[in-house]
Write an enzyme that holds these catalytic residues in place. Sequence first.
Site, short mmCIF file in Angstrom:
data_model
loop_
_atom_site.label_atom_id
_atom_site.label_comp_id
_atom_site.label_asym_id
_atom_site.label_seq_id
_atom_site.Cartn_x
_atom_site.Cartn_y
_atom_site.Cartn_z
CE1 TYR A 113 -6.58 6.47 24.59
CE2 TYR A 113 -8.94 6.13 24.72
CZ TYR A 113 -7.67 5.77 25.08
OH TYR A 113 -7.49 4.72 25.92
CG ASP A 114 -9.01 12.70 17.58
OD1 ASP A 114 -9.03 13.94 17.54
OD2 ASP A 114 -8.95 11.99 16.56
#
Length: 484
Positions: free
Chosen positions: A283-284
């Site tokens: 996701y990040d």
Amino acid sequence: MASLFTLVSSSSVFFFPKKPQKTPPIIHTRRSPLSLTCFHSSETNPSPPVQTFWKWLSDQGVVSGKTSVKLAVVPEGLGLVAQRDIARNEPVLGVPKRFWINPDAVAASEIGGACSGLKPWVSVALFLIREKLRDESSWRSYLDILPESEEELIEIQGTQLLNTTLGVKEYVQSEFLKVEKEVVLPHRQLFPFPVTLDDFLWAFGILRSRAFSRLPGQNLVLIPLADLLIQTRYVDQINHSPSITTEEYAWEIKGAGLFSRDQLFSLRTPVSVKAGEQVLIQYDLDKSNAELALDYGFVESNQRRNSYTLTLEIAESDPFYGDKLDIAECNGLSETAYFDIVLGQPLPAAMLPYLRLAALGGADAFLLESIFRNTIWGHLELPVSRDNEELVCQVIQDACKSALSGYLTTIEEDEKLIEEGNLSPRREIAVGVRAGEKKVLQQIDGIFRAREKELDELEYYQERRLKDLGLCGEQGEIIFWESK
């Protein structure tokens, strides 16, 4: 020297960016590149709403028997599983633009005129709410698989996470009251059903956790099916793998075909995937555990995901406020500065100079004179005086002690809870976040406690200046020159 600098909540953003703001620019939050990997699924039959959703996609031509992935119930909740071996960089699925929910879709809908002039996210939120509450919505199959909202705030008492959550709820409530007055109530024919704050919070959460931003020509877009790879924070776990460290993009916007003007959201895999394996994403790489928890509903064991935002400010009551502000601004900072402290990592480079600047006064105030303006930051990168350095150490230690006292548990109690297990998924996340924050606070406190013990051994500005002039020896002794 009241309010010299303070620790306040920020970081870890419920729905808004890393620094606390009154009106967070949520539509332009940065989403880092998505990346894919694979794990074997332990799938069972999807629920009736999920089967209905897949049939709707099939009827609309978005998926078919040739689609390389299928919806499945997996340990993380709902995900996409490969139906055959998929080669690296091979497209996994494509969603035509007519199925995107964005400001353009709102403008073309029945409420487009009423929503003209609204913030993009507010208009899309109203669209989601209206379609959800309508009996005959064309988006019903998609909306029925979206999660509901729930909260457990007591477990994050004292954390920056809690303060950020409460702050964003206040922001969302103010936006709701405004749009209720200006749009919902004056257009009863478009909104014949009650629209509540809970509805608005639900829509806001859906957008923050599932929408894509900064696509070419698209600042905010919700894409059915593709958003299953950006699962929501409301499920117990989500389709994310901490082992993924690549930042390759896993999606692109392209033309639907040689003779088509339509656009297609295309998802591809930068790694090979075996049949029966689940497609997962990163996701990040830059989000903290608190951010991951609030946005998506999970935390990682990686200690670099634990962070705390230290907020420092130059007090307006400071007699040297103007000079200090000018110096801060000349060096890319301002009256208030935010420093993200990461567990196991050094302090940010500009943090100590800013602290020394904020604490500067008394006999050290001469450094604020204009003659030093071009060189003062270099001086602040090193200890200025014993009094200045001691004040910095004491204030930060007091601030850490105060912040730690706001938690309902100790680190030892949290670690015992984690070790014993038997925690609900949500409580496990909350305990992980608050334990991480406390570890960072203890790290900050330890750094300045150790520094305070070294005060008599540090070299300060006056000693360095005397050495430069040749008036002080290497051991700090004064050199006297005798005339011949």
